[in-house]
Scaffold this motif. Structure first.
Motif, PDB file in Angstrom:
ATOM      1  N   GLU A 206      69.453  77.486  36.568  1.00  0.00           N
ATOM      2  CA  GLU A 206      68.681  76.381  35.959  1.00  0.00           C
ATOM      3  C   GLU A 206      67.341  76.255  36.653  1.00  0.00           C
ATOM      4  O   GLU A 206      67.296  76.047  37.871  1.00  0.00           O
ATOM      5  N   THR A 207      66.272  76.385  35.911  1.00  0.00           N
ATOM      6  CA  THR A 207      64.950  76.266  36.511  1.00  0.00           C
ATOM      7  C   THR A 207      63.960  75.773  35.467  1.00  0.00           C
ATOM      8  O   THR A 207      64.220  75.879  34.262  1.00  0.00           O
ATOM      9  N   ARG A 208      62.839  75.254  35.942  1.00  0.00           N
ATOM     10  CA  ARG A 208      61.768  74.815  35.037  1.00  0.00           C
ATOM     11  C   ARG A 208      60.517  75.651  35.308  1.00  0.00           C
ATOM     12  O   ARG A 208      59.398  75.202  35.108  1.00  0.00           O
ATOM     13  N   CYS A 209      60.732  76.860  35.826  1.00  0.00           N
ATOM     14  CA  CYS A 209      59.588  77.732  36.136  1.00  0.00           C
ATOM     15  C   CYS A 209      59.892  79.144  35.626  1.00  0.00           C
ATOM     16  O   CYS A 209      61.028  79.611  35.727  1.00  0.00           O
ATOM     17  N   TRP A 210      58.893  79.798  35.073  1.00  0.00           N
ATOM     18  CA  TRP A 210      59.065  81.120  34.498  1.00  0.00           C
ATOM     19  C   TRP A 210      57.894  82.029  34.871  1.00  0.00           C
ATOM     20  O   TRP A 210      56.831  81.556  35.275  1.00  0.00           O
ATOM     21  N   ARG A 211      58.127  83.318  34.688  1.00  0.00           N
ATOM     22  CA  ARG A 211      57.012  84.260  34.791  1.00  0.00           C
ATOM     23  C   ARG A 211      56.322  84.299  33.433  1.00  0.00           C
ATOM     24  O   ARG A 211      56.991  84.287  32.386  1.00  0.00           O
ATOM     25  N   ILE A 212      55.015  84.384  33.447  1.00  0.00           N
ATOM     26  CA  ILE A 212      54.278  84.473  32.181  1.00  0.00           C
ATOM     27  C   ILE A 212      54.390  85.896  31.658  1.00  0.00           C
ATOM     28  O   ILE A 212      53.974  86.846  32.333  1.00  0.00           O
ATOM     29  N   THR A 213      54.980  86.038  30.498  1.00  0.00           N
ATOM     30  CA  THR A 213      55.126  87.366  29.899  1.00  0.00           C
ATOM     31  C   THR A 213      54.436  87.382  28.535  1.00  0.00           C
ATOM     32  O   THR A 213      53.918  86.359  28.073  1.00  0.00           O
ATOM     33  N   LYS A 214      54.491  88.534  27.904  1.00  0.00           N
ATOM     34  CA  LYS A 214      53.785  88.730  26.631  1.00  0.00           C
ATOM     35  C   LYS A 214      54.159  87.657  25.604  1.00  0.00           C
ATOM     36  O   LYS A 214      55.335  87.471  25.294  1.00  0.00           O
ATOM     37  N   ALA A 438      49.924  81.611  27.096  1.00  0.00           N
ATOM     38  CA  ALA A 438      49.521  82.737  26.237  1.00  0.00           C
ATOM     39  C   ALA A 438      48.105  83.183  26.596  1.00  0.00           C
ATOM     40  O   ALA A 438      47.812  84.388  26.664  1.00  0.00           O
ATOM     41  N   GLY A 439      47.219  82.215  26.840  1.00  0.00           N
ATOM     42  CA  GLY A 439      45.835  82.550  27.187  1.00  0.00           C
ATOM     43  C   GLY A 439      45.742  83.302  28.497  1.00  0.00           C
ATOM     44  O   GLY A 439      45.022  84.298  28.612  1.00  0.00           O
ATOM     45  N   VAL A 440      46.502  82.843  29.486  1.00  0.00           N
ATOM     46  CA  VAL A 440      46.480  83.505  30.809  1.00  0.00           C
ATOM     47  C   VAL A 440      47.008  84.934  30.663  1.00  0.00           C
ATOM     48  O   VAL A 440      46.471  85.873  31.253  1.00  0.00           O
ATOM     49  N   TRP A 441      48.039  85.113  29.852  1.00  0.00           N
ATOM     50  CA  TRP A 441      48.588  86.469  29.690  1.00  0.00           C
ATOM     51  C   TRP A 441      47.571  87.388  28.987  1.00  0.00           C
ATOM     52  O   TRP A 441      47.328  88.507  29.441  1.00  0.00           O
ATOM     53  N   LEU A 442      46.997  86.924  27.884  1.00  0.00           N
ATOM     54  CA  LEU A 442      46.038  87.761  27.133  1.00  0.00           C
ATOM     55  C   LEU A 442      44.853  88.145  28.023  1.00  0.00           C
ATOM     56  O   LEU A 442      44.399  89.300  28.022  1.00  0.00           O
ATOM     57  N   HIS A 443      44.374  87.185  28.787  1.00  0.00           N
ATOM     58  CA  HIS A 443      43.225  87.388  29.665  1.00  0.00           C
ATOM     59  C   HIS A 443      43.567  88.425  30.750  1.00  0.00           C
ATOM     60  O   HIS A 443      42.802  89.377  30.977  1.00  0.00           O
ATOM     61  N   GLY A 444      44.746  88.284  31.378  1.00  0.00           N
ATOM     62  CA  GLY A 444      45.144  89.227  32.434  1.00  0.00           C
ATOM     63  C   GLY A 444      45.395  90.616  31.872  1.00  0.00           C
ATOM     64  O   GLY A 444      45.024  91.628  32.478  1.00  0.00           O
ATOM     65  N   GLU A 445      46.025  90.654  30.707  1.00  0.00           N
ATOM     66  CA  GLU A 445      46.340  91.948  30.083  1.00  0.00           C
ATOM     67  C   GLU A 445      45.045  92.664  29.676  1.00  0.00           C
ATOM     68  O   GLU A 445      44.910  93.878  29.834  1.00  0.00           O
ATOM     69  N   ALA A 446      44.090  91.897  29.162  1.00  0.00           N
ATOM     70  CA  ALA A 446      42.799  92.489  28.781  1.00  0.00           C
ATOM     71  C   ALA A 446      42.105  93.062  30.011  1.00  0.00           C
ATOM     72  O   ALA A 446      41.499  94.148  29.942  1.00  0.00           O
ATOM     73  N   ALA A 447      42.225  92.367  31.136  1.00  0.00           N
ATOM     74  CA  ALA A 447      41.586  92.872  32.365  1.00  0.00           C
ATOM     75  C   ALA A 447      42.225  94.186  32.784  1.00  0.00           C
ATOM     76  O   ALA A 447      41.543  95.115  33.215  1.00  0.00           O
ATOM     77  N   ARG A 448      43.552  94.261  32.652  1.00  0.00           N
ATOM     78  CA  ARG A 448      44.231  95.518  33.016  1.00  0.00           C
ATOM     79  C   ARG A 448      43.780  96.636  32.084  1.00  0.00           C
ATOM     80  O   ARG A 448      43.529  97.759  32.509  1.00  0.00           O
ATOM     81  N   LEU A 449      43.666  96.311  30.810  1.00  0.00           N
ATOM     82  CA  LEU A 449      43.248  97.301  29.808  1.00  0.00           C
ATOM     83  C   LEU A 449      41.810  97.758  30.073  1.00  0.00           C
ATOM     84  O   LEU A 449      41.480  98.935  29.920  1.00  0.00           O
ATOM     85  N   ALA A 450      40.978  96.810  30.491  1.00  0.00           N
ATOM     86  CA  ALA A 450      39.557  97.143  30.713  1.00  0.00           C
ATOM     87  C   ALA A 450      39.383  98.008  31.949  1.00  0.00           C
ATOM     88  O   ALA A 450      38.376  98.701  32.087  1.00  0.00           O
TER      89      ALA A 450
END
Ligand SMILES: NC(=O)C1=CN([C@@H]2O[C@H](COP(=O)(O)OP(=O)(O)OC[C@H]3O[C@@H](n4cnc5c(N)ncnc54)[C@H](O)[C@@H]3O)[C@@H](O)[C@H]2O)[C@@H](O)CC1
Ligand SMILES: [K+]
Length: 474
Positions: A206-214, A438-450
């Motif tokens: 039971e937790t209220r914290c998650w990893r941000i995924t796609k 969702a915004g943090v994930w898209l932003h981080g993923e775009a940085a990895r892609l770039a």
């Protein structure tokens, strides 16, 4: 689709203890849990390295107990295994696991190195700094190994805050038991974990914290038009370039209609971003457009009287969600009126970096997750505490941590782009916590892609490709 799913639980040491205790109370003996943990970890090690001589370092607690099960499992597979013991096992489960382990046991101080090093010295029970001789011995044995694997956590890190408590060298793999812990994602500890795999030991956590995924974001359908895709408004200030980066971020993240409320500076930027020059009254009128799905205020706003007036206009406009960044946060911090009162119950996402966070909320104690949670409760808004390990926290206690960041993002203007991306997520209808994740994930993923980012402009086309991949693959 207007919701995203966060699936990877992140549990503190206390939450793990409660999960273990609940499983035991429900009828699964502690020995069985340790057995499952050790077996799952042994399988992950076998998949990672292949048969080789293994040295398993065992501490006194249940992390050490897992180590004895791993040593037994690998020895039963025919691998040469030695146990390096820091101290005799102390818990009932660990005593039983040690008794069932056929591998030879030698003192940690004198055991010989081996090509595969398994660290089961300490896990979630780590309470204080490692003694220097233990830290030194661990570092020497790690230095002499070809593959270094940590069980549950690298020994010598703070489970809940990711602090270093004597650990110094990176592992190649960390096997998280039952759930991720904050230290797997929070720096500096996260930098020592290497590849992280989570071993399921069959207990609910039971937790209220998650990893941000796609996020699951739908592609546009026949029924969509520019306003259903999302209308994002960016309030410009003294530095129009920053507002334009936010606008381009919103556009690349899929907003259907992006308007910059300008101040009269020479227009620049793409033709598809609509630029409206607005004085104070015109800005107020523009903000009354009920089709607006999100307003960004702060990037390049400035901190003078005019900036305050434009911020006040955004805060007092109709009820669409706000993204407050940069100078807006500085102005809010300088005001005697608490942020929550300025928001009047309005949905908002605040996106401070560490410096802006401290100015706005003071130097609080606790982990970055704790601090972001407290700030979100105080502000009654979603807080995105930016950094290598960006935290998203909601006033209701939900929190999420970004994983696998790109350190190339630490360049001017990338935060402006993020505020626009979050606005696009709000404008497409996500609720503020999910929009921020969702915004943090898209932003981080775009940085990895770039790849190596020279500047924030390079992030925009990568964002567009990331959104296309995300929306098309869901
Ligand atoms: N039923 C359970 O509780 C389960 C626990 N699991 C394992 O158990 C671990 C947690 O076990 P424990 O709570 O026993 O904790 P640990 O095994 O992490 O360590 C606790 C022991 O280390 C001592 N200690 C803490 N910091 C020290 C330091 N700096 N120097 C010297 N001694 C120190 C404590 O006094 C205690 O004796 C998890 O990380 C996981 O590996 C798994 O086996 C799954 C089931
Ligand atoms: K460990």
């Amino acid at each position: 689709m207007t919701s995203i799913v966060l699936e990877q639980a992140v549990a503190t040491a206390d939450e793990m203890r409660r999960a273990d205790a609940a499983a035991i109370a429900a009828g699964t003996p502690g020995e069985a849990l340790m057995d499952r943990a050790g077996r799952a970890a042994a399988s992950a090690i076998a998949a990672f390295t292949g048969p080789d001589h293994v040295l398993v370092l065992c501490g006194p607690g249940n992390n050490g107990g897992d180590g004895y099960v791993i040593a037994r499992e690998l020895a039963e597979r025919g691998w040469p295994v030695t146990v390096g013991q820091l101290a005799p096992p102390s818990s009932r489960e660990a005593v039983a696991a040690a008794a069932a382990c056929p591998a030879p046991v030698e003192p940690l101080a004198s055991v010989q190195p081996a090509p595969v090093l398994v660290d089961a010295l300490f896990g979630t029970g780590m309470k204080r700094k490692l003694k220097p001789q233990v830290a030194g011995r661990l570092a020497d044995l790690m230095g002499a190994a070809n593959a270094r694997i940590a069980i549950d956590l690298p020994s010598g890190v703070g489970t809940d805050d990711g602090a270093l408590l004597g650990a110094s060298l990176p592992f190649d793999m960390t096997i998280a038991l039952a759930a991720l812990k904050p230290a797997h994602l929070l720096y500096p500890a996260a930098g020592l974990c290497g590849r992280i795999v989570t071993a399921d030991i069959g207990i609910p956590v039971e937790t209220r914290c998650w990893r941000i995924t796609k996020p699951r974001l739908s592609a546009p359908t026949f029924a969509d038009h520019k306003y259903t895709r999302g209308f994002a408004l960016v309030v410009e200030g003294a530095m129009p370039g920053a507002a334009m980066l936010a606008a381009r971020g919103a556009q690349a993240a899929g907003a259907g209609y992006v308007v910059v409320a300008g101040t009269g500076a020479a227009p620049g930027g793409p033709d598809s971003v609509i630029q409206r020059q607005t004085d104070e009254l015109e800005l107020e009128q523009l903000l009354e457009d009920g089709r607006i799905g999100a307003v960004v205020v702060g990037p390049g706003l400035g901190r003078d009287r005019e900036a305050s007036v434009r911020l006040d206009a955004a805060l007092s406009g109709p009820g669409c969600p706000l993204v407050l960044d940069a100078d807006a946060l500085v102005l809010l911090g300088a005001s005697a009126i608490p942020v929550a009162r300025r928001l009047h119950g309005r949905a908002a996402v605040l996106t401070p970096h560490e410096g802006e966070f401290v100015r706005l909320f003071g130097a609080q104690t606790g982990s970055r997750v704790d601090r972001a949670r407290k700030a979100a409760a105080t502000a009654q808004a979603v807080v995105v505490l930016k950094g290598p390990d960006t935290i998203v926290a909601a006033p209701d206690g939900r929190a999420a941590i970004s994983g696998s960041p790109s350190f190339w993002l630490s360049t001017a203007g990338t935060g402006d782009v993020l505020s626009g991306v979050i606005a696009a997520m709000l404008a497409r209808g996500l609720e503020p916590f999910e929009a921020a994740c969702a915004g943090v994930w898209l932003h981080g993923e775009a940085a990895r892609l770039a790849g190596p980012l020279i500047n924030a402009d390079a992030l925009v086309p990568a964002l567009n490709r990331t959104l296309a991949d995300t929306a098309c693959s869901n």
